[in-house]
Write a protein that holds these residues in place. Structure first.
Motif, short mmCIF file in Angstrom:
data_model
loop_
_atom_site.label_atom_id
_atom_site.label_comp_id
_atom_site.label_asym_id
_atom_site.label_seq_id
_atom_site.Cartn_x
_atom_site.Cartn_y
_atom_site.Cartn_z
N PRO A 52 67.70 67.06 -45.78
CA PRO A 52 67.30 65.78 -46.38
C PRO A 52 68.49 65.10 -47.05
N LEU A 53 68.48 63.79 -47.06
CA LEU A 53 69.46 63.05 -47.85
C LEU A 53 69.03 63.11 -49.31
N PRO A 54 69.95 62.90 -50.25
CA PRO A 54 69.60 63.01 -51.67
C PRO A 54 68.45 62.11 -52.10
N ASP A 55 68.32 60.95 -51.51
CA ASP A 55 67.25 60.02 -51.90
C ASP A 55 66.07 60.01 -50.92
N ALA A 56 65.97 61.05 -50.09
CA ALA A 56 64.90 61.13 -49.09
C ALA A 56 63.55 61.35 -49.76
N PRO A 57 62.49 60.87 -49.13
CA PRO A 57 61.16 61.17 -49.64
C PRO A 57 60.94 62.68 -49.65
N SER A 58 60.19 63.15 -50.60
CA SER A 58 59.92 64.58 -50.71
C SER A 58 59.34 65.12 -49.41
N GLY A 59 59.88 66.22 -48.92
CA GLY A 59 59.37 66.88 -47.72
C GLY A 59 59.87 66.30 -46.42
N ALA A 60 60.82 65.38 -46.45
CA ALA A 60 61.29 64.72 -45.22
C ALA A 60 61.84 65.72 -44.22
N ALA A 61 62.67 66.63 -44.66
CA ALA A 61 63.31 67.57 -43.72
C ALA A 61 62.29 68.49 -43.08
N ILE A 62 61.33 68.98 -43.84
CA ILE A 62 60.34 69.88 -43.26
C ILE A 62 59.42 69.12 -42.30
N ARG A 63 59.11 67.87 -42.59
CA ARG A 63 58.32 67.07 -41.65
C ARG A 63 59.06 66.89 -40.34
N VAL A 64 60.35 66.63 -40.41
CA VAL A 64 61.18 66.48 -39.20
C VAL A 64 61.21 67.79 -38.43
N TYR A 65 61.43 68.88 -39.12
CA TYR A 65 61.49 70.20 -38.48
C TYR A 65 60.18 70.52 -37.77
N ARG A 66 59.07 70.30 -38.45
CA ARG A 66 57.76 70.60 -37.86
C ARG A 66 57.44 69.67 -36.69
N ALA A 67 57.78 68.40 -36.82
CA ALA A 67 57.53 67.46 -35.72
C ALA A 67 58.36 67.84 -34.49
N ALA A 68 59.62 68.21 -34.70
CA ALA A 68 60.50 68.56 -33.59
C ALA A 68 59.96 69.74 -32.80
N ASP A 69 59.25 70.63 -33.44
CA ASP A 69 58.71 71.82 -32.78
C ASP A 69 57.77 71.44 -31.63
N GLY A 70 57.07 70.34 -31.76
CA GLY A 70 56.11 69.93 -30.73
C GLY A 70 56.59 68.84 -29.79
N ILE A 71 57.85 68.45 -29.91
CA ILE A 71 58.40 67.38 -29.08
C ILE A 71 59.26 67.98 -27.97
N ARG A 72 59.06 67.53 -26.77
CA ARG A 72 59.90 67.98 -25.65
C ARG A 72 61.29 67.37 -25.77
N PRO A 73 62.32 68.08 -25.32
CA PRO A 73 63.67 67.53 -25.36
C PRO A 73 63.75 66.21 -24.59
N PHE A 74 64.52 65.30 -25.11
CA PHE A 74 64.74 63.99 -24.49
C PHE A 74 63.41 63.33 -24.10
N PRO A 75 62.52 63.12 -25.05
CA PRO A 75 61.18 62.62 -24.73
C PRO A 75 61.15 61.23 -24.12
N TRP A 76 62.21 60.47 -24.26
CA TRP A 76 62.25 59.13 -23.67
C TRP A 76 62.48 59.20 -22.16
N ASN A 77 62.92 60.34 -21.65
CA ASN A 77 63.13 60.51 -20.21
C ASN A 77 61.81 60.98 -19.59
N THR A 78 61.05 60.05 -19.10
CA THR A 78 59.72 60.35 -18.56
C THR A 78 59.74 60.62 -17.06
N THR A 79 60.90 60.53 -16.43
CA THR A 79 60.96 60.74 -14.98
C THR A 79 61.33 62.19 -14.62
N ALA A 80 61.82 62.95 -15.58
CA ALA A 80 62.24 64.33 -15.30
C ALA A 80 61.04 65.26 -15.26
#
Length: 99
Positions: A52-80
């Motif tokens: 998290p950055l020093p002025d980040a909302p509380s829990g920002a880094a853990i939300r990012v970490y948890r969200a990334a767990d369910g996202i496929r790599p390069f999600p904008w590439n829908t043709t692969a």
């Protein structure tokens, strides 16, 4: 429309919220990002980390970490095809291994 530095040039999704985290790759190269693009970038990296950055909302880094767990790599590439383990989200890989 402007995007945070973590947004991939081919990612059409807009930022969600302020720049709140730093994403580091395995060699410690880093970029700042909003939670949305931070999660999408983290999901696309092997050995990536989020802080998290020093002025980040509380829990920002853990939300990012948890969200990334369910996202496929390069999600904008829908043709692969998404059949190999390195093309699936970490959650999908864990689920497949537990079967």
């Amino acid at each position: 429309m402007t995007y945070c530095p973590a947004a991939h040039p081919e990612d059409p999704d807009p930022c969600e919220g302020p720049v709140a985290v730093t994403i580091l790759d395995a060699s410690n190269a880093g970029v700042l990002g909003c939670e949305h693009h931070g999660a999408r970038l983290l999901a696309s990296l092997d050995g990536g980390r989020v802080y998290p950055l020093p002025d980040a909302p509380s829990g920002a880094a853990i939300r990012v970490y948890r969200a990334a767990d369910g996202i496929r790599p390069f999600p904008w590439n829908t043709t692969a095809p998404r059949v190999r383990a390195d093309q699936l989200s970490r959650a999908e890989v864990r689920a497949a291994r537990s079967m």
